[in-house]
Design an enzyme around this catalytic site. Structure first.
Site, mmCIF file in Angstrom:
data_model
loop_
_atom_site.group_PDB
_atom_site.id
_atom_site.type_symbol
_atom_site.label_atom_id
_atom_site.label_comp_id
_atom_site.label_asym_id
_atom_site.label_seq_id
_atom_site.Cartn_x
_atom_site.Cartn_y
_atom_site.Cartn_z
ATOM 1 N N GLU A 124 50.280 31.551 43.324
ATOM 2 C CA GLU A 124 49.150 32.461 43.474
ATOM 3 C C GLU A 124 49.237 33.545 42.416
ATOM 4 O O GLU A 124 50.257 33.702 41.730
ATOM 5 C CB GLU A 124 49.103 33.047 44.888
ATOM 6 C CG GLU A 124 48.768 32.010 45.949
ATOM 7 C CD GLU A 124 48.464 32.609 47.306
ATOM 8 O OE1 GLU A 124 48.574 33.836 47.455
ATOM 9 O OE2 GLU A 124 48.100 31.848 48.223
ATOM 10 N N HIS A 240 39.166 41.261 47.426
ATOM 11 C CA HIS A 240 39.443 39.866 47.064
ATOM 12 C C HIS A 240 38.345 39.377 46.130
ATOM 13 O O HIS A 240 37.161 39.547 46.417
ATOM 14 C CB HIS A 240 39.526 38.984 48.308
ATOM 15 C CG HIS A 240 40.241 37.698 48.052
ATOM 16 N ND1 HIS A 240 39.676 36.675 47.328
ATOM 17 C CD2 HIS A 240 41.483 37.274 48.391
ATOM 18 C CE1 HIS A 240 40.540 35.676 47.245
ATOM 19 N NE2 HIS A 240 41.644 36.016 47.885
ATOM 20 N N ARG A 286 44.740 40.711 41.660
ATOM 21 C CA ARG A 286 43.434 40.687 42.311
ATOM 22 C C ARG A 286 42.525 41.835 41.867
ATOM 23 O O ARG A 286 41.317 41.654 41.711
ATOM 24 C CB ARG A 286 43.605 40.728 43.831
ATOM 25 C CG ARG A 286 44.116 39.430 44.400
ATOM 26 C CD ARG A 286 44.350 39.522 45.889
ATOM 27 N NE ARG A 286 44.736 38.224 46.430
ATOM 28 C CZ ARG A 286 45.080 38.018 47.688
ATOM 29 N NH1 ARG A 286 45.079 39.028 48.542
ATOM 30 N NH2 ARG A 286 45.424 36.828 48.113
ATOM 31 N N HIS A 351 39.200 43.395 51.286
ATOM 32 C CA HIS A 351 40.087 42.395 51.882
ATOM 33 C C HIS A 351 41.324 42.988 52.540
ATOM 34 O O HIS A 351 41.652 42.630 53.669
ATOM 35 C CB HIS A 351 40.512 41.396 50.798
ATOM 36 C CG HIS A 351 41.420 40.318 51.283
ATOM 37 N ND1 HIS A 351 41.078 39.469 52.308
ATOM 38 C CD2 HIS A 351 42.669 39.942 50.885
ATOM 39 C CE1 HIS A 351 42.067 38.607 52.519
ATOM 40 N NE2 HIS A 351 43.048 38.885 51.685
ATOM 41 N N ARG A 386 48.586 44.981 46.460
ATOM 42 C CA ARG A 386 49.456 43.993 47.124
ATOM 43 C C ARG A 386 49.562 42.703 46.330
ATOM 44 O O ARG A 386 48.567 42.146 45.868
ATOM 45 C CB ARG A 386 48.893 43.688 48.517
ATOM 46 C CG ARG A 386 49.646 42.584 49.260
ATOM 47 C CD ARG A 386 49.029 42.347 50.623
ATOM 48 N NE ARG A 386 47.701 41.816 50.553
ATOM 49 C CZ ARG A 386 47.389 40.522 50.654
ATOM 50 N NH1 ARG A 386 48.343 39.619 50.788
ATOM 51 N NH2 ARG A 386 46.135 40.124 50.614
#
Length: 566
Positions: A124, A240, A286, A351, A386
Site C-alpha cells: 500500500e 482518502h 494519501r 476518511h 497515517r
C-alpha cells in the site's frame, strides 16, 4: 414526548461495572477481550454488533513479518508518512509488537489470506515493503466478526446494544471518571464504573463527503473534551483519495490495495497525472494523492468539489481482481460500473482522524479513570498523516495494553431518593427540523472550509458560524432540559420511545463541538503538513514541528515527546 421520573436503577442493567467500554469496533472489542476476565465489563454500542468503521475497513493490517522486512523499516515508513509529528516511542512500540498481535488474531480465528501456505502480503502507499495482511477486500469485517464471536463467549462481558453515551460522569471533587451518562431503552441514566474506555472511532460524519459509517460522529473526542480531557492534533484529517463518486451512491471507499496491486489513477484523457505531483505516483502518501486530485481538477477548470478522476483496475489481471476485491466488484456493479471494462469514478473523501484524546502507551488519558483506544485516541503513532493500514494494527496493539488496567472500586452505595422531575414540554416535531438542519449545514460547512484546502478567511468565517449554531442548539428546549439533568442524585429519567431522538440530538451536539475543534485547530496551525493544507501557508515550517494541544477552550503548542497525557 412524555417524560417522568422512574426508579433509581434500570431494570435491565446493574448499577455498576468494573469497566465500561464505549464502542464496539476493533479497538473496543479487542479491549474488552483483553481486560481481565475477573472484571465485570459493559460493552456499549450505538447499534447492534457489529457496525463500525473497522467493519468497513478493506485494506488490511500492517505488520513487518516478511523475510525482507523488519520493524525498523516499518518504523521508518511510519515516521516518513507522519511528516515529522510522530512520537518515536509510540511508533517503535507499535511496530515491535505487530508480529505478536498478528499471531494473537490468528489464534482467535481471524482468517487472513494466504499464498502457498504463507500469510499473503500486499503493498500500500508509502510502504517500502509488502507488509499488509488482508482477508480479501473485507479485512475489517473478518477481524470484527471474529472478535464479536469471541466476545459472545465471555461470561464477564455484558453487551449493551443500541445505547448512546451522552457524557462522562466525573466525581465532583476528585474529577475522576466514575461512569457515563447513558441513553438506553427509553431512559437516561448514570451508570457507574471503576474505569471507562472510549473506543468510539472517528468523526468523519462532520464532513459532507466521508467514507465513514453514520455512527462516526466524533462522540469520544467530544465527550472527553467537554469533561476537560486533553486532546490534540485535531486539524489533521486524512482524506482518502479514491472514494466512489457517482450521483446517488455513498462515498464507498475503493481500497488503496487496489493501487498497490497495479491500478492506475488517471484523468479524463487517460493521463496518470499523480506522477506530475510526486515521483511515487498513485502510491504516494494519501494526503499527496488527495491534494493532487484536488489541484489537477482545479487546473483543468473543473470544480474540485463536484468533479472526479478515474481509477482504472484493468492493468490488474482479472483473476487477481476477482480473488482480491470481490466486495469492490459487487458494489461497483450495483452502481452500474463494470471494473473489468471501465474505470471507476473517484474523488477524495474524509476518511481518518489522526488527532484525538491524548493517551500514553497504556491508553490512559489526562482524566483519572478514563482511557481511550483506536481512532478516538491520539497515541502519537500517526503524526500528521497515517501510514496506510496502521490503524487496525494500532487498535489491536494498544487495546491489548488494557490487560494491565488499574480499576478503582465502583461505588455500591444505594442511590439517593429522587425528587420529581418536571417533564419536557417542548414540541419535538418542531425542534427536530432545527436539529436536522444544523446537522446538515455543519457537515457542508466543514467540508467546504476544512476540507482538502484551507485558508484563514474561510476558517474564521466558519468558526463564527459554528458558534452561532452551537448557541442556537443550546437554546432548544430539548437541549435545556437534557443539559439540566444532573447525576446527583443518580437519577433514571424515563423517556418512552425516544431513543433515536435522543441519540440524534446527542450526535448533533457532538458534531457541532467537533466542528469547533477541527476548525479552530486548523486556524491555529499556520503551516501545511500532512493532512492539513493551508493555501495561505503552503509550506511546512520547522517551528510548527509540534503538537496542537487543546484543553477546554485553550489552544497551545506542545513539543514532541515520549507519550505523556498530562
Amino acid at each position: 414526548m412524555n417524560v417522568s421520573a422512574k426508579s433509581q436503577s434500570h431494570p435491565d442493567l446493574p448499577e455498576s461495572f468494573d469497566v465500561l467500554v464505549v464502542g464496539a469496533g476493533a479497538a473496543g472489542l479487542y479491549a474488552a477481550l483483553c481486560l481481565p476476565s475477573s472484571l465485570r465489563v459493559g460493552l456499549i454500542t450505538k447499534d447492534e454488533l457489529p457496525l463500525s468503521a473497522s467493519d468497513w475497513a478493506q485494506g488490511g493490517m500492517a505488520a513487518a513479518i516478511a523475510p525482507d522486512d523488519s520493524p525498523l523499516l516499518h518504523i521508518e515508513d511510519t515516521l516518513k508518512a507522519g511528516a515529522g509529528l510522530c512520537d518515536l516511542e509510540a511508533v517503535e512500540f507499535l511496530a515491535s509488537k505487530a508480529k505478536y498481535y498478528v499471531n494473537s488474531l490468528l489464534e482467535l480465528g481471524v482468517s487472513f489470506d494466504r499464498h502457498q501456505g504463507d500469510l499473503a502480503l500486499t503493498l500500500e502507499a508509502a510502504h517500502s515493503r509488502r507488509r499488509v495482511l488482508h482477508a480479501r477486500d473485507t479485512t475489517g469485517r473478518a477481524v470484527v466478526s471474529t472478535l464479536t464471536a469471541r466476545i459472545l463467549e465471555r461470561q464477564n462481558i455484558r453487551i449493551i446494544s443500541r445505547a448512546f453515551a451522552l457524557d462522562l460522569w466525573l466525581h465532583p471533587n476528585s474529577q475522576q471518571c466514575q461512569g457515563v451518562c447513558l441513553a438506553y431503552q427509553g431512559h437516561i441514566l448514570w451508570v457507574r464504573a471503576g474505569a471507562v474506555v472510549l473506543a468510539t472511532g472517528g468523526g468523519g460524519q462532520v464532513f459532507a463527503k466521508t467514507t465513514n459509517p453514520k455512527v462516526s460522529t466524533g462522540d469520544g473526542v467530544a465527550i472527553a473534551w467537554r469533561s476537560g480531557a486533553a486532546v490534540r492534533d485535531l486539524e489533521f484529517i486524512q482524506f482518502h483519495p479514491t472514494a466512489l463518486t457517482k450521483p446517488g451512491a455513498p462515498r464507498f471507499l475503493i481500497s488503496e490495495a487496489v493501487r498497490g496491486e497495479g491500478a492506475h489513477l488517471v484523468d479524463h484523457l487517460g493521463h496518470r497525472f499523480v506522477f506530475d505531483y510526486h515521483p511515487a505516483g498513485e502510491l504516494a502518501p494519501r494526503d499527496v494523492v488527495s491534494r493532487a486530485i484536488f489541484l489537477h481538477l482545479q487546473k483543468a477548470g473543473s470544480d474540485p468539489e463536484l468533479g472526479c478522476v478515474w481509477l482504472d483496475l484493468r492493468p490488474i489481471p482479472p483473476e487477481k481482481i476477482r480473488h482480491r476485491f470481490p466486495n469492490i466488484i459487487e458494489v461497483c456493479r450495483h452502481w452500474g460500473i463494470d471494473v473489468f471494462t471501465e474505470p471507476v469514478p473517484v474523488a477524495p473523501a474524509a476518511h481518518y482522524w489522526m488527532g484525538g484524546i491524548v493517551t500514553d502507551l497504556h491508553c490512559a488519558t489526562s482524566i483519572p479513570g478514563l482511557y481511550a483506544v483506536g481512532e478516538t485516541a491520539s497515541t502519537g503513532v500517526h503524526g500528521a498523516n497515517r501510514l496506510a493500514s496502521n490503524s487496525l494494527l494500532e487498535c489491536i496493539v494498544f487495546a491489548a495494553q488494557l490487560a494491565q488496567i488499574q480499576v478503582a472500586t465502583a461505588s455500591s452505595s444505594p442511590p439517593s431518593p429522587l425528587l420529581p422531575i418536571s417533564p419536557y414540554l417542548g414540541s419535538w416535531s418542531a425542534e427536530v427540523d432545527t436539529i436536522d438542519r444544523l446537522r446538515r449545514d455543519v457537515r457542508r460547512l466543514v467540508w467546504e472550509t476544512a476540507g482538502i484546502c484551507r485558508s484563514q478567511p474561510s476558517l474564521d468565517q466558519a468558526i463564527s458560524q459554528i458558534q452561532v449554531w452551537r448557541s442556537e442548539f443550546a437554546a432548544l428546549d430539548l437541549s435545556k432540559y437534557l443539559l439540566s439533568c444532573q447525576p446527583s442524585p443518580p437519577l433514571v429519567l424515563s423517556i418512552p420511545d425516544a431513543d433515536q431522538e435522543i441519540r440524534h440530538w446527542g450526535e448533533t451536539r457532538n458534531l457541532l463541538d467537533v466542528a469547533h475543534l477541527i476548525l479552530t485547530s486548523a486556524a491555529f496551525r499556520a503551516e501545511s503538513r500532512g493532512g492539513h493544507y493551508r493555501s495561505d501557508f503552503p509550506e511546512t515550517e520547522a517551528s510548527w514541528e509540534v503538537h496542537t494541544w487543546v484543553r477546554n477552550d485553550y489552544w497551545s503548542k506542545s513539543p514532541l515527546a515520549t507519550n505523556s497525557c498530562s
